[in-house]
Scaffold this motif. Structure first.
Motif, PDB file in Angstrom:
ATOM      1  N   MET A 155     -40.418 -56.941   2.272  1.00  0.00           N
ATOM      2  CA  MET A 155     -40.801 -56.577   3.043  1.00  0.00           C
ATOM      3  C   MET A 155     -42.632 -57.230   3.548  1.00  0.00           C
ATOM      4  SD  MET A 155     -40.562 -53.275   0.391  1.00  0.00           S
ATOM      5  CE  MET A 155     -41.517 -51.822   1.673  1.00  0.00           C
ATOM      6  N   PHE A 156     -42.949 -57.375   2.470  1.00  0.00           N
ATOM      7  CA  PHE A 156     -43.760 -58.142   3.078  1.00  0.00           C
ATOM      8  C   PHE A 156     -43.916 -59.840   4.119  1.00  0.00           C
ATOM      9  CE2 PHE A 156     -47.424 -62.086   2.260  1.00  0.00           C
ATOM     10  CZ  PHE A 156     -47.933 -61.417   2.570  1.00  0.00           C
ATOM     11  N   ALA A 157     -42.620 -60.306   3.489  1.00  0.00           N
ATOM     12  CA  ALA A 157     -42.626 -61.836   4.414  1.00  0.00           C
ATOM     13  C   ALA A 157     -41.749 -61.426   5.758  1.00  0.00           C
ATOM     14  CB  ALA A 157     -42.027 -62.756   3.159  1.00  0.00           C
ATOM     15  N   LEU A 158     -40.728 -60.352   5.985  1.00  0.00           N
ATOM     16  CA  LEU A 158     -39.597 -59.967   6.960  1.00  0.00           C
ATOM     17  C   LEU A 158     -40.737 -60.751   7.815  1.00  0.00           C
ATOM     18  CD1 LEU A 158     -36.869 -58.446   5.465  1.00  0.00           C
ATOM     19  CD2 LEU A 158     -36.783 -60.161   7.033  1.00  0.00           C
ATOM     20  N   GLY A 159     -40.155 -61.612   8.529  1.00  0.00           N
ATOM     21  CA  GLY A 159     -41.318 -61.377  10.401  1.00  0.00           C
ATOM     22  C   GLY A 159     -42.485 -61.436  10.025  1.00  0.00           C
ATOM     23  N   ASN A 160     -42.923 -61.455   9.314  1.00  0.00           N
ATOM     24  CA  ASN A 160     -44.152 -62.232   8.680  1.00  0.00           C
ATOM     25  C   ASN A 160     -44.468 -63.688   8.938  1.00  0.00           C
ATOM     26  OD1 ASN A 160     -47.308 -62.496   8.466  1.00  0.00           O
ATOM     27  ND2 ASN A 160     -47.293 -61.122   6.353  1.00  0.00           N
ATOM     28  N   GLY A 161     -45.256 -64.158  10.594  1.00  0.00           N
ATOM     29  CA  GLY A 161     -45.601 -65.299  11.017  1.00  0.00           C
ATOM     30  C   GLY A 161     -47.358 -66.023  10.843  1.00  0.00           C
ATOM     31  N   PHE A 162     -47.650 -64.592   9.862  1.00  0.00           N
ATOM     32  CA  PHE A 162     -49.597 -64.928   9.753  1.00  0.00           C
ATOM     33  C   PHE A 162     -49.790 -65.757   8.119  1.00  0.00           C
ATOM     34  CE2 PHE A 162     -49.177 -61.265  12.480  1.00  0.00           C
ATOM     35  CZ  PHE A 162     -50.116 -61.754  13.843  1.00  0.00           C
ATOM     36  N   VAL A 163     -48.726 -65.608   7.094  1.00  0.00           N
ATOM     37  CA  VAL A 163     -48.808 -66.340   5.978  1.00  0.00           C
ATOM     38  C   VAL A 163     -47.487 -67.108   6.029  1.00  0.00           C
ATOM     39  CG1 VAL A 163     -50.666 -64.545   5.090  1.00  0.00           C
ATOM     40  CG2 VAL A 163     -47.964 -64.114   4.854  1.00  0.00           C
ATOM     41  N   ASN A 164     -47.779 -68.264   4.919  1.00  0.00           N
ATOM     42  CA  ASN A 164     -46.879 -68.648   4.125  1.00  0.00           C
ATOM     43  C   ASN A 164     -45.624 -67.773   3.135  1.00  0.00           C
ATOM     44  OD1 ASN A 164     -46.401 -70.733   5.916  1.00  0.00           O
ATOM     45  ND2 ASN A 164     -48.067 -71.833   5.557  1.00  0.00           N
ATOM     46  N   ALA A 165     -44.802 -67.147   2.643  1.00  0.00           N
ATOM     47  CA  ALA A 165     -44.699 -66.389   1.619  1.00  0.00           C
ATOM     48  C   ALA A 165     -43.150 -66.724   1.761  1.00  0.00           C
ATOM     49  CB  ALA A 165     -45.044 -65.131   2.172  1.00  0.00           C
ATOM     50  N   SER A 166     -42.477 -66.891   0.556  1.00  0.00           N
ATOM     51  CA  SER A 166     -41.043 -67.449   0.330  1.00  0.00           C
ATOM     52  C   SER A 166     -40.231 -64.963   0.594  1.00  0.00           C
ATOM     53  CB  SER A 166     -41.244 -67.406  -1.144  1.00  0.00           C
ATOM     54  OG  SER A 166     -41.473 -66.094  -2.115  1.00  0.00           O
ATOM     55  N   LEU A 167     -39.331 -65.437   0.540  1.00  0.00           N
ATOM     56  CA  LEU A 167     -38.277 -63.660   0.901  1.00  0.00           C
ATOM     57  C   LEU A 167     -38.012 -63.772  -0.811  1.00  0.00           C
ATOM     58  CD1 LEU A 167     -36.856 -65.187   3.616  1.00  0.00           C
ATOM     59  CD2 LEU A 167     -38.429 -62.899   3.584  1.00  0.00           C
ATOM     60  N   THR A 168     -37.552 -64.368  -1.732  1.00  0.00           N
ATOM     61  CA  THR A 168     -37.839 -63.765  -2.829  1.00  0.00           C
ATOM     62  C   THR A 168     -38.581 -64.339  -3.808  1.00  0.00           C
ATOM     63  OG1 THR A 168     -37.147 -66.504  -3.675  1.00  0.00           O
ATOM     64  CG2 THR A 168     -35.275 -64.199  -2.479  1.00  0.00           C
ATOM     65  N   ASN A 169     -38.634 -63.320  -5.145  1.00  0.00           N
ATOM     66  CA  ASN A 169     -39.902 -63.629  -6.329  1.00  0.00           C
ATOM     67  C   ASN A 169     -39.354 -64.679  -7.252  1.00  0.00           C
ATOM     68  OD1 ASN A 169     -41.583 -61.726  -5.355  1.00  0.00           O
ATOM     69  ND2 ASN A 169     -40.288 -60.143  -6.277  1.00  0.00           N
ATOM     70  N   CYS A 170     -37.996 -65.034  -6.843  1.00  0.00           N
ATOM     71  CA  CYS A 170     -37.836 -65.478  -8.372  1.00  0.00           C
ATOM     72  C   CYS A 170     -36.950 -67.088  -7.955  1.00  0.00           C
ATOM     73  CB  CYS A 170     -36.601 -64.959  -9.092  1.00  0.00           C
ATOM     74  SG  CYS A 170     -37.239 -62.990  -9.162  1.00  0.00           S
ATOM     75  N   TYR A 171     -37.514 -68.295  -9.031  1.00  0.00           N
ATOM     76  CA  TYR A 171     -37.295 -69.801  -8.697  1.00  0.00           C
ATOM     77  C   TYR A 171     -37.179 -70.444  -9.962  1.00  0.00           C
ATOM     78  CZ  TYR A 171     -38.356 -68.320  -4.141  1.00  0.00           C
ATOM     79  OH  TYR A 171     -38.000 -68.151  -2.583  1.00  0.00           O
ATOM     80  N   ALA A 172     -36.465 -71.426 -10.321  1.00  0.00           N
ATOM     81  CA  ALA A 172     -36.470 -72.215 -11.456  1.00  0.00           C
ATOM     82  C   ALA A 172     -36.004 -73.787 -11.306  1.00  0.00           C
ATOM     83  CB  ALA A 172     -35.760 -71.967 -11.857  1.00  0.00           C
ATOM     84  N   THR A 173     -36.886 -74.974 -11.621  1.00  0.00           N
ATOM     85  CA  THR A 173     -37.235 -76.164 -11.665  1.00  0.00           C
ATOM     86  C   THR A 173     -36.522 -76.815 -12.065  1.00  0.00           C
ATOM     87  OG1 THR A 173     -37.993 -77.648  -9.729  1.00  0.00           O
ATOM     88  CG2 THR A 173     -39.882 -76.801 -11.484  1.00  0.00           C
ATOM     89  N   LYS A 174     -36.717 -78.336 -12.366  1.00  0.00           N
ATOM     90  CA  LYS A 174     -36.049 -79.023 -13.282  1.00  0.00           C
ATOM     91  C   LYS A 174     -37.251 -80.356 -13.040  1.00  0.00           C
ATOM     92  CE  LYS A 174     -32.185 -82.290 -14.935  1.00  0.00           C
ATOM     93  NZ  LYS A 174     -31.322 -81.939 -14.582  1.00  0.00           N
ATOM     94  N   ILE A 175     -37.392 -80.216 -14.487  1.00  0.00           N
ATOM     95  CA  ILE A 175     -38.472 -81.813 -14.602  1.00  0.00           C
ATOM     96  C   ILE A 175     -37.184 -82.972 -13.896  1.00  0.00           C
ATOM     97  CG2 ILE A 175     -40.023 -83.424 -15.765  1.00  0.00           C
ATOM     98  CD1 ILE A 175     -40.532 -80.822 -17.000  1.00  0.00           C
ATOM     99  N   MET A 176     -37.532 -84.126 -13.175  1.00  0.00           N
ATOM    100  CA  MET A 176     -36.701 -84.735 -12.183  1.00  0.00           C
ATOM    101  C   MET A 176     -36.298 -86.288 -13.020  1.00  0.00           C
ATOM    102  SD  MET A 176     -34.826 -82.604 -10.825  1.00  0.00           S
ATOM    103  CE  MET A 176     -33.401 -83.612 -10.019  1.00  0.00           C
ATOM    104  N   ASP A 177     -36.998 -86.768 -14.502  1.00  0.00           N
ATOM    105  CA  ASP A 177     -37.446 -87.578 -15.224  1.00  0.00           C
ATOM    106  C   ASP A 177     -38.451 -87.305 -16.283  1.00  0.00           C
ATOM    107  OD1 ASP A 177     -36.645 -90.634 -15.278  1.00  0.00           O
ATOM    108  OD2 ASP A 177     -38.591 -90.844 -14.371  1.00  0.00           O
ATOM    109  N   ASP A 178     -37.873 -88.097 -17.902  1.00  0.00           N
ATOM    110  CA  ASP A 178     -38.818 -87.670 -18.495  1.00  0.00           C
ATOM    111  C   ASP A 178     -40.354 -89.525 -17.935  1.00  0.00           C
ATOM    112  OD1 ASP A 178     -40.376 -88.053 -20.540  1.00  0.00           O
ATOM    113  OD2 ASP A 178     -39.034 -89.215 -21.876  1.00  0.00           O
TER     114      ASP A 178
END
Length: 314
Positions: A107-130
């Motif tokens: 609701m906030f981000a669709l078609g919003n050209g004034f800010v950089n915003a994601s379209l979802t709330n949920c992400y995960a990442t990985k520590i690629m290397d020790d």
């Protein structure tokens, strides 16, 4: 204070006096218009204006009704669809929005050209290397995700335990749990319109730093205070708890394999007591998550961690 029943003039006055809505170009007439579009519902009006109405680059509110927002969403979705599969009528998507609302982030981000915003709330990442590069690369991914409005999770199980050998001047690692402070601090530093990011840190129950992970927040309220913690439990561990057996903790590097055994029920007891005393850590029945993940059959999409809402795995 928001009142459910009050005269319109008082309601408009309260909304205009809200600090979160100061300096955004609202007037009495504009607020009346928005209030009328929500059938006089002050809560809906306030939430819409604060969180979802489109604002320009100067922070001025450009939408005064949910209908205007729906027009924006329909234009944005139709634009994507048409680029993928030819012409997509805006009217089709606009009609859909009369029957449901998208998630708040959309609701906030669709078609919003004034800010950089994601379209979802949920992400995960990985520590690629020790390594230092892997650790700070993960911290950068956290910071970037927060800057776009998302929450994120990662597992510190890739990192070698405290006392393990390293190939630099330190000689020995400070351990997986020690870097949780870095990830927590990164989370606390990046703001999201008056709130901070959300972080979930996990670790396998078989990691040699598991006891430190369990009690990392005990005694010092400043440690890892911007993260939630969860343990990736396995069927093997739970069966060993049931049989009152010994459970092996292990981690291998190019230098060595670190192994030691603990009484499974004692470790389980520490987990339960910590959760009772401090509401941390949470529990993730990891074998079930892996078993039920449809992406697990693809080597590049195998589950590894989860975000704070437990909705996203990577």
């Amino acid at each position: 204070m928001i009142h459910l029943v009050d005269d319109a003039a008082s309601t408009v006055k309260r909304i205009l006096s809200d600090e979160e809505l100061s300096g955004c170009g609202l007037t009495k007439d504009k607020v009346r218009h928005t209030l009328a579009s929500f059938g006089g519902d002050e809560i809906a009006t306030s939430v819409f204006l604060k969180k979802y109405a489109l604002r320009d680059g100067e922070g001025q509110i450009m939408e005064l009704s949910l209908g205007e927002a729906k027009d924006r969403w329909a234009e944005a979705v139709a634009g994507v669809e048409s680029s993928l599969a030819g012409t997509a009528p805006v009217a089709y998507f606009r009609a859909l929005y009369e029957h449901f609302l998208p998630a708040g982030r959309q609701m906030f981000a669709l078609g919003n050209g004034f800010v950089n915003a994601s379209l979802t709330n949920c992400y995960a990442t990985k520590i690629m290397d020790d390594s230092i590069e892997g650790i700070y690369g993960a911290a950068q991914n956290l910071a970037k995700t927060y800057s776009y409005g998302g929450g994120i999770g990662l597992c510190v199980g890739e990192l070698r335990p405290r006392g393990a050998k390293v190939s630099n001047s330190a000689r020995f690692s400070t351990g997986a749990a020690s870097f949780m402070d870095l990830f927590s601090l990164t989370t606390g530093l990046i703001g999201q319109a008056g709130r901070r990011g959300a972080l979930m840190i996990t670790i396998p129950v078989s990691h040699p730093d598991i006891e430190e992970f369990i009690e990392v927040k005990h005694g010092d309220v400043e440690r890892v205070k911007y993260a939630n913690l969860s343990i990736k439990l396995t069927d093997e561990f739970m069966r060993t708890v049931e049989s009152d057996g010994m459970f092996e903790l292990s981690y291998s590097t190019k230098h060595e394999t670190i192994r030691r055994e603990v009484k499974a029920r004692e470790l389980w007891g520490r987990i339960v007591q910590s959760a009772r005393d401090s509401a941390e850590p949470g529990l993730m029945f990891w074998d079930r998550m892996v078993e039920m993940s449809p992406s697990e059959c693809y080597p590049s999409l195998q589950v590894h961690s989860t975000n704070p809402d437990r909705k996203s795995v990577v």
